[in-house]
Design a protein around this motif. Sequence first.
Motif, short mmCIF file in Angstrom:
data_model
loop_
_atom_site.label_atom_id
_atom_site.label_comp_id
_atom_site.label_asym_id
_atom_site.label_seq_id
_atom_site.Cartn_x
_atom_site.Cartn_y
_atom_site.Cartn_z
N LYS A 138 -8.65 6.73 7.97
CA LYS A 138 -9.17 6.18 9.22
C LYS A 138 -8.55 4.82 9.50
CE LYS A 138 -13.65 8.49 8.94
NZ LYS A 138 -15.12 8.29 8.91
N ALA A 174 -13.56 5.27 28.24
CA ALA A 174 -14.27 6.54 28.04
C ALA A 174 -14.67 6.70 26.57
CB ALA A 174 -13.40 7.71 28.50
N SER A 175 -15.77 7.42 26.34
CA SER A 175 -16.29 7.56 24.98
C SER A 175 -15.53 8.59 24.16
CB SER A 175 -17.78 7.94 25.03
OG SER A 175 -17.94 9.17 25.73
N SER A 176 -14.74 9.46 24.82
CA SER A 176 -13.99 10.48 24.09
C SER A 176 -12.77 10.90 24.89
CB SER A 176 -14.88 11.70 23.82
OG SER A 176 -15.25 12.32 25.05
N TYR A 177 -11.85 11.60 24.22
CA TYR A 177 -10.67 12.13 24.91
C TYR A 177 -11.08 13.12 26.00
CZ TYR A 177 -7.72 10.17 21.21
OH TYR A 177 -7.07 9.32 20.36
N THR A 178 -12.07 13.94 25.68
CA THR A 178 -12.52 14.95 26.65
C THR A 178 -13.07 14.30 27.91
OG1 THR A 178 -13.06 16.46 24.84
CG2 THR A 178 -14.05 16.92 26.99
N GLN A 179 -13.87 13.26 27.72
CA GLN A 179 -14.43 12.58 28.88
C GLN A 179 -13.34 11.93 29.72
OE1 GLN A 179 -16.62 8.78 28.48
NE2 GLN A 179 -18.34 9.79 29.48
N ALA A 180 -12.32 11.37 29.07
CA ALA A 180 -11.21 10.76 29.80
C ALA A 180 -10.45 11.81 30.61
CB ALA A 180 -10.28 10.06 28.82
N GLN A 181 -10.22 12.97 29.99
CA GLN A 181 -9.50 14.03 30.70
C GLN A 181 -10.30 14.57 31.87
OE1 GLN A 181 -8.85 16.65 27.37
NE2 GLN A 181 -6.80 15.87 26.97
#
Length: 399
Positions: free
Chosen positions: A378, A112-119
Amino acid sequence: MAVILDLSYIYSIIISSVVAIIYTLLGGLYSVAYTDVIQLILIFVSLWVCVPFLMTNPHSLDISLTAYNQTFQAPWVGTVELDEAGKWFDDFMLLALGGLAYQAFYQRILSASSYTQAQVTCFASSGFCLVLGIPSVLIGAVAASTDWNSTSYGLPTPYERDQAGSILPIALQYLTPPYISIIGIGAVAAAVMSSMDSALLSSASLFSSNIYKNIIRKQASDREMQWVIRISVVVVGLAGTALTFLDSSVLVFWLVGVDMSYTIMFPQLVCILFFKVSNGYGATVGYLMGIIMRVLSGEPLIGLPPAIKFPGCRLDAEGKLTQFFPFRTAIMVISLVSILLFSWLTSIIFNKGLLSERWDVFKIKRKQATTPRAADGKRTIPENEDGSVAKQLLDTTSC
């Protein structure tokens, strides 16, 4: 395929395996990602197309009448007896948590491209699983409400013939028009292929990245790793195909696999994510505790008798010695506690100097940080590590 197309079980397995191995081998993760979309649409549309034909066929009664009443067969809504509550609870926990340790699950989440998308993906898929489960329940209810003696299938019923695991293709074959049964078998094939290609690629990537690259040949080039992944896909596919010939139901191996995942791998996953005290010593002890206790507890699906008999262990309706105590959950908890306990003990032993550091195989002794953090805070990932591995998994055919 064996029921509807009248192919033998062996030929059906071989054809399915060859197709899955070839397109996984040629396409890598791209093939898994794109075919999963097509397969999901096939599963959803095909099953719902079949439901109206099944529920209106002339050989079955209204499922609302047969839910609690004895008709051609026993009611399809059962009850949970108190002496079986432990087994039902164990099965519920197994199905709810066992799949969380599957590597194929993290193929999707980590891509997934982001944590939000994964959730969002996780929560949306959990709700969609309930929607996909509705046709299966309805099809089972129709099969339990059918007068099989009035069909060409005849008596005894599929349940009495021990063919309950094949009730979907049987119902499609004998209760729907031929063209609907073909659509239904497409849904079954799509479901099988969707799982098989993910399992093939995840198993191949586990071996190539974690074992071959990190242990056997750390200096392996990208081209060499691509060939290792290709060979691993073929070897894993052939091994899995050979296993299916040992039993008349592939579902048995899936159940045993998710069982091992729940009792052995799930405690490891929980500890590594949520308990900082966890270390290699605890993980090793927990793994050994889990696998030894699970083997000794027996498994009637593969004919393994129990050496450890938990409370309530007795013969089931089929005459098999069965554990009615939630023993899988108990083994999972024991493995989890073992990991934490031995991790804590070994941490104290080595950090307080009770045992020489030269005996510290897993290097858990606290050390002062010697590598300064990057100024911008980073984390950088070497191109020759994760980047190359990801590229190899995405495309196993590039030169």
